[in-house]
Motif scaffolding. Structure first.
Motif, PDB file in Angstrom:
ATOM      1  N   LYS A  71       0.832  -1.201   0.000  1.00  0.00           N
ATOM      2  CA  LYS A  71       0.000   0.000   0.000  1.00  0.00           C
ATOM      3  C   LYS A  71       0.867   1.252   0.000  1.00  0.00           C
ATOM      4  O   LYS A  71       0.619   2.187  -0.758  1.00  0.00           O
ATOM      5  N   LYS A  72       1.864   1.266   0.849  1.00  0.00           N
ATOM      6  CA  LYS A  72       2.741   2.440   0.920  1.00  0.00           C
ATOM      7  C   LYS A  72       3.464   2.667  -0.407  1.00  0.00           C
ATOM      8  O   LYS A  72       3.594   3.802  -0.868  1.00  0.00           O
ATOM      9  N   ALA A  73       3.957   1.594  -1.013  1.00  0.00           N
ATOM     10  CA  ALA A  73       4.740   1.726  -2.240  1.00  0.00           C
ATOM     11  C   ALA A  73       3.887   2.023  -3.468  1.00  0.00           C
ATOM     12  O   ALA A  73       4.289   2.801  -4.327  1.00  0.00           O
ATOM     13  N   LEU A  74       2.704   1.410  -3.547  1.00  0.00           N
ATOM     14  CA  LEU A  74       1.928   1.494  -4.779  1.00  0.00           C
ATOM     15  C   LEU A  74       0.801   2.507  -4.771  1.00  0.00           C
ATOM     16  O   LEU A  74       0.449   3.031  -5.831  1.00  0.00           O
ATOM     17  N   ILE A  75       0.203   2.787  -3.618  1.00  0.00           N
ATOM     18  CA  ILE A  75      -0.972   3.660  -3.654  1.00  0.00           C
ATOM     19  C   ILE A  75      -0.882   4.890  -2.760  1.00  0.00           C
ATOM     20  O   ILE A  75      -1.725   5.767  -2.854  1.00  0.00           O
ATOM     21  N   ALA A  76       0.133   4.996  -1.913  1.00  0.00           N
ATOM     22  CA  ALA A  76       0.200   6.122  -0.982  1.00  0.00           C
ATOM     23  C   ALA A  76       0.570   7.433  -1.662  1.00  0.00           C
ATOM     24  O   ALA A  76       0.245   8.494  -1.172  1.00  0.00           O
ATOM     25  N   GLY A  77       1.255   7.371  -2.785  1.00  0.00           N
ATOM     26  CA  GLY A  77       1.566   8.582  -3.538  1.00  0.00           C
ATOM     27  C   GLY A  77       2.568   9.486  -2.852  1.00  0.00           C
ATOM     28  O   GLY A  77       3.626   9.039  -2.415  1.00  0.00           O
ATOM     29  N   GLU A  78       2.226  10.760  -2.740  1.00  0.00           N
ATOM     30  CA  GLU A  78       3.149  11.783  -2.244  1.00  0.00           C
ATOM     31  C   GLU A  78       3.671  11.504  -0.841  1.00  0.00           C
ATOM     32  O   GLU A  78       4.802  11.822  -0.529  1.00  0.00           O
ATOM     33  N   GLU A  79       2.844  10.945   0.018  1.00  0.00           N
ATOM     34  CA  GLU A  79       3.301  10.712   1.392  1.00  0.00           C
ATOM     35  C   GLU A  79       4.425   9.685   1.479  1.00  0.00           C
ATOM     36  O   GLU A  79       5.149   9.637   2.460  1.00  0.00           O
ATOM     37  N   SER A  80       4.590   8.857   0.441  1.00  0.00           N
ATOM     38  CA  SER A  80       5.675   7.883   0.419  1.00  0.00           C
ATOM     39  C   SER A  80       6.774   8.253  -0.570  1.00  0.00           C
ATOM     40  O   SER A  80       7.685   7.476  -0.799  1.00  0.00           O
ATOM     41  N   ALA A  81       6.665   9.421  -1.166  1.00  0.00           N
ATOM     42  CA  ALA A  81       7.658   9.846  -2.154  1.00  0.00           C
ATOM     43  C   ALA A  81       9.051   9.831  -1.534  1.00  0.00           C
ATOM     44  O   ALA A  81       9.261  10.290  -0.426  1.00  0.00           O
ATOM     45  N   GLY A  82       9.985   9.263  -2.263  1.00  0.00           N
ATOM     46  CA  GLY A  82      11.361   9.192  -1.785  1.00  0.00           C
ATOM     47  C   GLY A  82      11.655   8.009  -0.888  1.00  0.00           C
ATOM     48  O   GLY A  82      12.801   7.716  -0.602  1.00  0.00           O
ATOM     49  N   LYS A  83      10.637   7.292  -0.453  1.00  0.00           N
ATOM     50  CA  LYS A  83      10.841   6.146   0.437  1.00  0.00           C
ATOM     51  C   LYS A  83      10.960   4.838  -0.339  1.00  0.00           C
ATOM     52  O   LYS A  83      11.485   3.871   0.180  1.00  0.00           O
ATOM     53  N   TYR A  84      10.452   4.830  -1.545  1.00  0.00           N
ATOM     54  CA  TYR A  84      10.463   3.618  -2.379  1.00  0.00           C
ATOM     55  C   TYR A  84      11.093   3.950  -3.722  1.00  0.00           C
ATOM     56  O   TYR A  84      10.857   5.019  -4.265  1.00  0.00           O
ATOM     57  N   ASN A  85      11.883   3.035  -4.245  1.00  0.00           N
ATOM     58  CA  ASN A  85      12.520   3.203  -5.540  1.00  0.00           C
ATOM     59  C   ASN A  85      11.895   2.235  -6.533  1.00  0.00           C
ATOM     60  O   ASN A  85      11.634   1.080  -6.197  1.00  0.00           O
ATOM     61  N   PHE A  86      11.687   2.695  -7.731  1.00  0.00           N
ATOM     62  CA  PHE A  86      11.152   1.867  -8.800  1.00  0.00           C
ATOM     63  C   PHE A  86      12.225   1.708  -9.871  1.00  0.00           C
ATOM     64  O   PHE A  86      12.921   2.658 -10.211  1.00  0.00           O
ATOM     65  N   VAL A  87      12.337   0.502 -10.382  1.00  0.00           N
ATOM     66  CA  VAL A  87      13.262   0.199 -11.466  1.00  0.00           C
ATOM     67  C   VAL A  87      12.434  -0.390 -12.597  1.00  0.00           C
ATOM     68  O   VAL A  87      11.655  -1.317 -12.391  1.00  0.00           O
ATOM     69  N   ILE A  88      12.561   0.173 -13.777  1.00  0.00           N
ATOM     70  CA  ILE A  88      11.842  -0.309 -14.942  1.00  0.00           C
ATOM     71  C   ILE A  88      12.819  -1.114 -15.793  1.00  0.00           C
ATOM     72  O   ILE A  88      13.902  -0.640 -16.130  1.00  0.00           O
ATOM     73  N   SER A  89      12.441  -2.355 -16.076  1.00  0.00           N
ATOM     74  CA  SER A  89      13.298  -3.190 -16.935  1.00  0.00           C
ATOM     75  C   SER A  89      12.472  -3.965 -17.919  1.00  0.00           C
ATOM     76  O   SER A  89      11.296  -4.140 -17.751  1.00  0.00           O
TER      77      SER A  89
END
Length: 89
Positions: A71-89
């Protein structure tokens, strides 16, 4: 059905902007659909309840804690910004 749409900038390509839409029925723990778009192409997929349970077990996390992190990584949006990193491959 609930949906969220977030803009993400993957660490694999920080100049790029992607849009991540997540949709679910009851809660994320019962499975969800996902759409990732770069504005030109879109990729879709689904994550089942069984896959969530399997991933939580693989990470040796309690399922409830794993769902909270999702929930924090996928739907929390701005409140979790900078806490999770996404890598596209």
């Amino acid at each position: 059905m609930e949906k969220t749409l977030n803009r993400i900038h993957p660490v694999s390509d920080p100049e790029a902007t992607y849009f991540l839409q997540v949709s679910w029925e009851e809660d994320l723990g019962t499975g969800f659909g996902i759409i990732l778009s770069d504005g030109q192409c879109a990729w879709t997929g689904t994550v089942s309840e069984a896959e969530i349970s399997r991933e939580a077990a693989d990470m040796e996390m309690k399922r409830e804690k794993y769902v909270e992190e999702l929930k924090k990584a996928l739907i929390a949006g701005e409140e979790s910004a900078g806490k999770y990193n996404f890598v596209i491959s």
